[in-house]
Design a protein around this motif. Structure first.
Motif, PDB file in Angstrom:
ATOM      1  N   ARG A  40      -3.011   5.913   7.209  1.00  0.00           N
ATOM      2  CA  ARG A  40      -3.239   4.788   6.294  1.00  0.00           C
ATOM      3  C   ARG A  40      -2.271   4.215   5.723  1.00  0.00           C
ATOM      4  NH1 ARG A  40      -7.293   7.950   6.737  1.00  0.00           N
ATOM      5  NH2 ARG A  40      -9.163   7.600   6.084  1.00  0.00           N
TER       6      ARG A  40
ATOM      7  N   MET B  96      -1.612  -0.072   6.117  1.00  0.00           N
ATOM      8  CA  MET B  96      -1.342  -0.631   4.723  1.00  0.00           C
ATOM      9  C   MET B  96      -2.353  -0.384   3.808  1.00  0.00           C
ATOM     10  SD  MET B  96       1.029  -3.855   5.789  1.00  0.00           S
ATOM     11  CE  MET B  96       2.353  -3.662   4.604  1.00  0.00           C
ATOM     12  N   ILE B  97      -3.159   0.609   3.873  1.00  0.00           N
ATOM     13  CA  ILE B  97      -4.358   1.062   3.171  1.00  0.00           C
ATOM     14  C   ILE B  97      -3.945   1.724   1.878  1.00  0.00           C
ATOM     15  CG2 ILE B  97      -6.593   2.252   3.150  1.00  0.00           C
ATOM     16  CD1 ILE B  97      -6.712   1.701   6.220  1.00  0.00           C
ATOM     17  N   VAL B  98      -2.955   2.581   1.962  1.00  0.00           N
ATOM     18  CA  VAL B  98      -2.554   3.115   0.831  1.00  0.00           C
ATOM     19  C   VAL B  98      -0.756   2.931   0.956  1.00  0.00           C
ATOM     20  CG1 VAL B  98      -4.114   4.715   0.591  1.00  0.00           C
ATOM     21  CG2 VAL B  98      -1.868   5.384   2.045  1.00  0.00           C
TER      22      VAL B  98
END
Lengths: 436, 513
Positions: B400, B404-406
């Motif tokens: 993730r 660049m989701i978290v």
């Protein structure tokens, strides 16, 4: 197969709803196996059949002057782009459902079979019809229960770009993909002949990274933004020959308004589901906001080149990304990145100078993402990475495309001297004027 | 024959009789070999070095990283408690010696100085306590029985010391591993805080969020220091048990192996424990000796002291009188009832102690076994379920972050949770080996120590290792996209971490005798 007894039932329903009895005669009606679509099959003037990007038009059967369509509401296995699939709901094996195409004046009879696990109906958005055919469950008609088939029948007394969608558990059923376009051509033909007539239905999906089913509980923070349930780079290009008159019909059943921007031309907004507007009401735009529940017809004369066409909300041209994550722009991680890699060898400090590098890293394959998740920025053109996703595609216009040829012509080769070119790699080049 | 030669003949006869009497000598080697034999029969390994070599041997052992067995060897050589135990043996040995001897005869002499009408007189007497002679066999038998009892007790003390050393060793290794995990965890909060500082300096993080990051790092520093101190305290404890006074310079091996999968039936083991436990044997021996003593007390309750002797009187006028003497205590006021009652009560007391000890042994075997089983299960659950899940969590979070989701702070947090899980795992393994040594002590045996059962790497694990090598799993770098770490959903998980110790269950089945 419609058996005699069922057909008599249909007749009595028709009688109750006040339809002409003569229209419901058993004949060559077959509820299964629709015939091949016949372009311009009507006694009216010919029209250019619409092309639904990545989609298809629902064939019909002529039954004693009535166009019979058959929609099946069911779960579908849908691919947003290679590597991202989900279990969605749609019609006849697809989301969006097949485009229904007819002509002003046609009488249409639409069978709707419900193969979902819960009741449904179909509402014919923007279409003028008897109240009982309007498809609002509980209001216009009883719910179509799982396994049941209902029939809608009405005469089309208008033309324009319309949509259809459920009106039972509407939020959920739409959120997971149930919708489609309904195009009605004017009975007197196009005042200005349309050479290419494209159909795009806008939608948004909460397909959380790593999952395989959209989440209907999400109201604003969506992951995927689609044209006809596809994300860039899986959206087909809009192909035209230079000088052709192109119409793009855009419908919006998502949860956001979308400012649709076309590069390279000023288009005219010429109509909606209210029909074609008088010329005095046309608006010349390069970006048109299509509100939720609205449709817009955009017309222009094709100009040679490769022209981006996209929603101008920049997050809508990205695939799934994090929101509210730490802002890495301008953050110097030198030295500490190595320390972090000792704990977490897969870690790469990213984003100090923006996110452009992200696509390069992902394309090189050393930064895998969660299962079933498209990288937020994708696509490669003749000059490098697009770094796009979501509601983005390209209008490709060439001098040499044959009429009716919708195949992707590849990349545009700009004539010499008409491409931006580099003059220096020195950041101190020239004497640009700055505000001090 | 004249009087003098008659006197001397009687005396010689007495001495001869005395020398013919059963005469126990001081036990060979102070009785140590006998005591140690009990212990070695139950699995203890003892050096047979001469005392002069011990210092040299101990220093030699302490120069290299020591194993649990090394620590036990050193402790048995250097811990003063052992000398104290042997001294107790010496005392009991002396009692045996004394019991087997007649009391020395007493010689008396008196002189009388007459006045004008009387002659000067010198009287000689020689008396020997003859009750001794009667009681000698019983007394010797009782003292020998008591000596055996003391030997058994001594052996148990030595086994107990070995068990204490062994558990202190395991506790130390576990404490060091826990400290190492705390160091990694503290490093992660420090890195997180430092990274937050970079965000703050760039203008991308506000004071509040930065302060929260720094506070987390500060809190972690306390827990790190506590873990470091606990490891040091464990170290000093082992140093003490090994009988060392100087500051410890020695090192222990870095890891303990995984728990064995032997799991015997507990009830038959209790029966065995009741046979094997030396302190119980000693207590039973005490009953035996006291019962025997009661018999003797009853037998000789009418008898007080009996002394038989010879007197010889000499007067200045040349008169000589020689004759035997007898002294007898008359059982008029005391027929030995008190002594008999006392002896009876002592037997009852000793029997009660035996029963109490049996109940204690049976139930402590059960409870230490329960703790052993719990610790093993906890270690295996960490290894097979929790650690693979933690690694998967880190790996999925890394994916993730890749997309660049978290953000990276979330990634560091889940890595720290992986360290915490490893800490729980090491605690469980330490608990297991401690419980196992305790359980062995309760059964009355010295089972093979952890390292004797498998091969251990001596090096301290560094955090870059990909595999646990021969040790148990270590925090790994599992965000690699290749298959070996990221696709673990089932029991194949432990393959990637090095199999070690887990297959030694086969050894474990032969453990108990």
């Amino acid at each position: 197969m419609i058996f005699r007894r069922d057909f008599l039932n249909l007749t009595s329903v028709a009688a109750l709803t006040g339809l002409a009895a003569g229209s419901a005669v058993a004949g060559q009606a077959r509820a299964d196996a629709p015939s091949q679509p016949k372009d311009g099959q009507t006694t009216r003037r010919p029209f250019t059949p619409v092309r639904t990007l990545n989609g298809w038009t629902l064939p019909y059967v002529m039954n004693d002057g009535v166009k019979e369509f058959h929609l099946v509401a069911e779960e579908v296995d849908h691919e947003f782009a290679p590597g991202t699939r989900a279990k969605c709901w749609g019609y006849n094996g697809s989301t969006p459902g097949p485009t229904i195409e007819a002509v002003e004046g046609d009488r249409v009879r639409i069978f709707v079979t419900n193969r979902l696990g819960e009741p449904t109906t179909v509402h014919w958005h923007g279409i003028l019809l008897p109240s009982g055919m309007d498809g609002v469950g509980g209001l216009s008609q009883p719910h179509i229960k799982p396994g049941e088939t209902f029939v809608y029948e009405f005469t089309l007394n208008q033309h324009g770009t319309h949509m259809y969608h459920p009106h039972v558990d509407e939020m959920v059923q739409m959120a997971v993909g149930m919708m489609g376009m309904f195009i009605i051509h004017p009975k007197d033909g196009e005042p200005e002949p349309i050479d290419r007539d494209y159909v795009i239905l806008l939608h948004n999906w909460a397909l959380h990274p790593g999952t395989y089913r959209p989440d209907p509980s999400i109201m604003t923070d969506f992951d995927l933004w689609t044209f006809n349930s596809k994300i860039f780079p899986a959206i087909e290009p809009l192909v035209a020959r230079s000088g052709e008159r192109v119409r793009i019909r855009v419908g919006n059943l998502s949860m956001w308004n979308h400012p649709i921007h076309v590069h390279g031309v000023q288009f005219a907004v010429t109509g909606s589901d209210g029909g074609r507007w008088p010329k005095a009401l046309w608006r010349s735009e390069t970006t048109e906001i299509v509100g939720v529940g609205q449709t817009r017809d955009l017309e222009f004369v094709a100009v040679p080149g490769d022209w981006a066409m996209h929603c101008h909300m920049s997050h809508h041209t990205m695939n799934a990304m994090g929101h509210g994550t730490p802002n890495t722009i301008g953050v110097d991680q030198s030295g500490i990145e190595a320390e972090i890699r000792k704990m977490l060898p897969g870690y790469m400090a990213m984003g100090q100078h923006g996110m452009s590098e992200h696509q390069t890293h992902v394309d090189m394959g050393h930064m895998p993402g969660p299962d079933n998740t498209a990288p937020m920025m994708m696509g490669k053109g003749p000059f490098g990475n697009f770094e796009m996703g979501g509601m983005f595609t390209v209008v490709k216009v060439r001098d040499t495309i044959a009429a009716g040829d919708y195949r992707d012509p590849g990349w545009y080769k700009a004539p010499k001297g008409t491409t931006a070119y580099r003059v220096s790699t020195n950041p101190n080049y020239g004497k640009p004027v700055r505000r001090s | 024959m004249n009087d003098m030669s008659r006197l001397w003949r009687v005396a010689v006869l007495c001495v001869g009789t005395a020398s013919l009497a059963a005469c126990a000598s001081l036990p060979e080697n102070g009785g140590r070999s006998g005591a140690l034999q009990y212990a070695t029969d139950r699995g203890l390994v003892v050096d047979s070095q001469a005392d002069a070599d011990t210092q040299h041997l101990v220093h030699g052992l302490l120069d290299k990283p020591i194993s649990a067995d090394d620590a036990i060897r050193i402790g048995l050589l250097a811990n003063a408690r052992v000398r104290s135990v042997y001294a107790r043996l010496g005392i009991a040995g002396a009692d045996v010696y004394d019991a087997g001897r007649l009391s020395n005869p007493s010689f008396s002499i008196s002189a009388g100085f007459g006045n004008a009408n009387a002659d000067d007189k010198v009287t000689f007497g020689l008396a020997q306590n003859f009750l001794d002679l009667l009681l000698l066999p019983s007394r010797t038998r009782l003292a020998e029985g008591e000596f055996i009892r003391v030997q058994q007790e001594a052996a148990q003390d030595i086994l107990n010391l070995a068990a204490e050393i062994e558990t202190a060793y395991y506790r130390l290794v576990a404490a060091e591993q826990i400290r190492d995990m705390r160091q990694l965890a503290a490093k992660s909060t420090n890195i997180s805080a430092e990274l937050a500082g970079r965000f703050f300096v760039a203008g991308n993080m506000n004071r509040l969020d930065y302060a929260l990051q720094k506070a987390a790092a500060a809190d972690m520093a306390f827990s790190l220091r506590a873990a470091e101190t606990a490891a040091r305290v464990s170290r000093y404890e082992l140093n003490r048990l090994m009988g060392q006074t100087a500051a410890p310079q020695w090192a222990v091996s870095a890891r303990l192996p995984e728990p064995l999968d032997d799991d015997p039936d507990i009830e038959p083991l209790i029966a065995e424990a009741l046979d094997t436990r030396l302190d119980l044997a000693s207590a039973r021996k005490a009953v035996e000796v006291l019962a025997d003593s009661l018999k003797v007390t009853r037998q000789f309750r009418w008898l007080g002291s009996v002394a038989v002797g010879v007197d010889h009187e000499r007067e200045s006028g040349g008169k000589r009188i020689t004759g035997p003497s007898l002294s007898l205590a008359l059982p008029i006021f005391n027929q030995g009832q008190g002594a008999v009652h006392r002896a009876e009560a002592q037997v009852t007391q000793a029997e009660a102690a035996v029963h109490a000890m049996e109940a204690t042994i049976a139930n402590t075997v059960r409870s230490s076994h329960a703790e052993l089983v719990e610790a093993r299960q906890r270690a295996l659950d960490y290894r097979d379920t929790v650690l693979p899940l933690r690694q998967e969590i880190v790996s999925e979070t890394q994916k993730r972050v890749n997309f660049m989701i978290v953000g990276v702070f979330d990634l560091i947090d889940v890595k720290r949770e992986e360290y915490n899980a490893y800490q729980g795992y090491f605690e469980a393994i330490g608990d297991y080996w401690v419980a196992r040594a305790t359980f062995a002590r309760h059964i009355g045996l010295k089972l093979k120590s952890a390292e004797a059962l498998s091969v251990i790497e001596e090096t301290i694990p560094n955090q870059d290792q990909h595999h646990g090598h021969h040790g148990q799993p270590m925090p790994t770098d599992d965000a690699q996209p290749v298959a070996d770490h990221t696709t673990q959903h089932d029991t194949d998980a432990h393959q990637g971490h090095g199999e070690q110790g887990g297959h030694d269950g086969h050894d474990g089945h032969g453990e108990h005798q």
